[in-house]
Design a protein around this motif. Structure first.
Motif, PDB file in Angstrom:
ATOM      1  N   ALA A  59       0.838  -1.198   0.000  1.00  0.00           N
ATOM      2  CA  ALA A  59       0.000   0.000   0.000  1.00  0.00           C
ATOM      3  C   ALA A  59       0.873   1.248   0.000  1.00  0.00           C
ATOM      4  N   LYS A  60       1.973   1.210   0.737  1.00  0.00           N
ATOM      5  CA  LYS A  60       2.911   2.338   0.751  1.00  0.00           C
ATOM      6  C   LYS A  60       3.545   2.518  -0.620  1.00  0.00           C
ATOM      7  N   GLN A  61       3.889   1.412  -1.277  1.00  0.00           N
ATOM      8  CA  GLN A  61       4.472   1.494  -2.612  1.00  0.00           C
ATOM      9  C   GLN A  61       3.484   2.109  -3.606  1.00  0.00           C
ATOM     10  N   ASP A  62       2.199   1.703  -3.517  1.00  0.00           N
ATOM     11  CA  ASP A  62       1.189   2.259  -4.405  1.00  0.00           C
ATOM     12  C   ASP A  62       0.987   3.750  -4.146  1.00  0.00           C
ATOM     13  N   ALA A  63       1.004   4.145  -2.877  1.00  0.00           N
ATOM     14  CA  ALA A  63       0.840   5.558  -2.534  1.00  0.00           C
ATOM     15  C   ALA A  63       2.000   6.383  -3.071  1.00  0.00           C
ATOM     16  N   GLU A  64       3.209   5.844  -3.016  1.00  0.00           N
ATOM     17  CA  GLU A  64       4.365   6.560  -3.550  1.00  0.00           C
ATOM     18  C   GLU A  64       4.261   6.722  -5.056  1.00  0.00           C
ATOM     19  N   LYS A  65       3.731   5.721  -5.729  1.00  0.00           N
ATOM     20  CA  LYS A  65       3.572   5.819  -7.178  1.00  0.00           C
ATOM     21  C   LYS A  65       2.599   6.935  -7.538  1.00  0.00           C
ATOM     22  N   LEU A  66       1.497   7.024  -6.776  1.00  0.00           N
ATOM     23  CA  LEU A  66       0.503   8.042  -7.080  1.00  0.00           C
ATOM     24  C   LEU A  66       0.936   9.432  -6.633  1.00  0.00           C
ATOM     25  N   SER A  67       1.806   9.520  -5.634  1.00  0.00           N
ATOM     26  CA  SER A  67       2.192  10.826  -5.106  1.00  0.00           C
ATOM     27  C   SER A  67       3.270  11.514  -5.922  1.00  0.00           C
ATOM     28  N   GLY A  68       3.839  10.860  -6.877  1.00  0.00           N
ATOM     29  CA  GLY A  68       4.821  11.548  -7.699  1.00  0.00           C
ATOM     30  C   GLY A  68       6.109  10.785  -7.882  1.00  0.00           C
ATOM     31  N   GLY A  70       6.142   7.741  -8.795  1.00  0.00           N
ATOM     32  CA  GLY A  70       5.804   6.595  -9.631  1.00  0.00           C
ATOM     33  C   GLY A  70       6.063   6.843 -11.103  1.00  0.00           C
ATOM     34  N   ASP A  71       5.377   6.093 -11.912  1.00  0.00           N
ATOM     35  CA  ASP A  71       5.541   6.090 -13.355  1.00  0.00           C
ATOM     36  C   ASP A  71       4.996   7.387 -13.957  1.00  0.00           C
ATOM     37  N   THR A  72       5.724   7.993 -14.868  1.00  0.00           N
ATOM     38  CA  THR A  72       5.290   9.250 -15.467  1.00  0.00           C
ATOM     39  C   THR A  72       4.100   9.056 -16.390  1.00  0.00           C
ATOM     40  N   SER A  73       3.976   7.903 -17.025  1.00  0.00           N
ATOM     41  CA  SER A  73       2.818   7.683 -17.898  1.00  0.00           C
ATOM     42  C   SER A  73       1.536   7.629 -17.076  1.00  0.00           C
ATOM     43  N   GLN A  74       1.610   7.085 -15.864  1.00  0.00           N
ATOM     44  CA  GLN A  74       0.440   7.086 -14.984  1.00  0.00           C
ATOM     45  C   GLN A  74       0.073   8.511 -14.604  1.00  0.00           C
ATOM     46  N   LYS A  75       1.067   9.316 -14.278  1.00  0.00           N
ATOM     47  CA  LYS A  75       0.806  10.699 -13.888  1.00  0.00           C
ATOM     48  C   LYS A  75       0.193  11.476 -15.051  1.00  0.00           C
ATOM     49  N   LEU A  76       0.711  11.256 -16.249  1.00  0.00           N
ATOM     50  CA  LEU A  76       0.178  11.969 -17.409  1.00  0.00           C
ATOM     51  C   LEU A  76      -1.263  11.572 -17.696  1.00  0.00           C
ATOM     52  N   THR A  77      -1.558  10.302 -17.552  1.00  0.00           N
ATOM     53  CA  THR A  77      -2.932   9.841 -17.762  1.00  0.00           C
ATOM     54  C   THR A  77      -3.871  10.451 -16.730  1.00  0.00           C
ATOM     55  N   LEU A  78      -3.422  10.491 -15.487  1.00  0.00           N
ATOM     56  CA  LEU A  78      -4.227  11.083 -14.420  1.00  0.00           C
ATOM     57  C   LEU A  78      -4.435  12.574 -14.657  1.00  0.00           C
ATOM     58  N   MET A  79      -3.386  13.265 -15.105  1.00  0.00           N
ATOM     59  CA  MET A  79      -3.502  14.697 -15.385  1.00  0.00           C
ATOM     60  C   MET A  79      -4.455  14.953 -16.556  1.00  0.00           C
ATOM     61  N   LYS A  80      -4.389  14.121 -17.586  1.00  0.00           N
ATOM     62  CA  LYS A  80      -5.264  14.297 -18.742  1.00  0.00           C
ATOM     63  C   LYS A  80      -6.725  14.087 -18.355  1.00  0.00           C
ATOM     64  N   THR A  81      -6.986  13.078 -17.546  1.00  0.00           N
ATOM     65  CA  THR A  81      -8.345  12.813 -17.097  1.00  0.00           C
ATOM     66  C   THR A  81      -8.877  13.985 -16.271  1.00  0.00           C
ATOM     67  N   SER A  82      -8.052  14.507 -15.375  1.00  0.00           N
ATOM     68  CA  SER A  82      -8.463  15.636 -14.550  1.00  0.00           C
ATOM     69  C   SER A  82      -8.699  16.881 -15.400  1.00  0.00           C
ATOM     70  N   ALA A  83      -7.839  17.117 -16.371  1.00  0.00           N
ATOM     71  CA  ALA A  83      -7.992  18.286 -17.238  1.00  0.00           C
ATOM     72  C   ALA A  83      -9.252  18.177 -18.098  1.00  0.00           C
TER      73      ALA A  83
END
Length: 141
Positions: A59-68, A70-83
């Motif tokens: 759970a800590k590993q997953d939280a670190e991935k989501l907090s920044g 983690g993987d940049t493609s995940q962050k970009l997908t999340l940013m695109k969805t939010s935008a």
């Protein structure tokens, strides 16, 4: 063939370089530490604390991935969805029909009768503004 009467006879006849102390370590203090560790590991698995520890770790590993971290493609997908959701809520807020007065039926507080009043649809406006604010906050995060 010669007869083996003791353990020392066995070791002298076959392989005297093998260390058998791990097999008979119940009484020695130095090698019983390894067995104690194995027993404590088994106890942790059996009572479920090992599973809880592993769940917390992942759970800590997953939280670190989501907090920044983690993987940049995940962050970009999340940013695109939010935008995309922010754009939709901004378009809904800019809708001209939202700010037009409409005939709404309301109850008169004094008489209790339903009357028709021309007013803004405040519930719809409030919902559009709340949606925009939530989507904006998601993009900022």
């Amino acid at each position: 063939m010669s007869e083996i009467k003791s353990f020392s006879d066995y070791t002298s006849k076959y392989n005297s370089n093998v260390d058998f102390s791990a097999l008979f370590s119940g009484t020695s203090d130095s090698s019983s530490v390894g067995n104690t560790n194995m027993l404590s590991d088994y106890a942790a698995i059996k009572n479920g604390s090992y599973g809880k520890l592993m769940k917390a770790y992942y759970a800590k590993q997953d939280a670190e991935k989501l907090s920044g971290k983690g993987d940049t493609s995940q962050k970009l997908t999340l940013m695109k969805t939010s935008a995309d959701s922010l754009k939709k809520s901004a378009d809904a807020l800019n809708d001209s029909s939202l700010l037009e007065k409409k005939k709404i039926k309301k109850k008169d507080e004094k008489t209790g009768e339903e009357i028709e009043v021309e007013d803004y649809d405040w519930d719809k406006i409030t919902k559009a503004v709340k949606s925009f604010v939530e989507d904006y906050n998601d993009v900022v995060k």
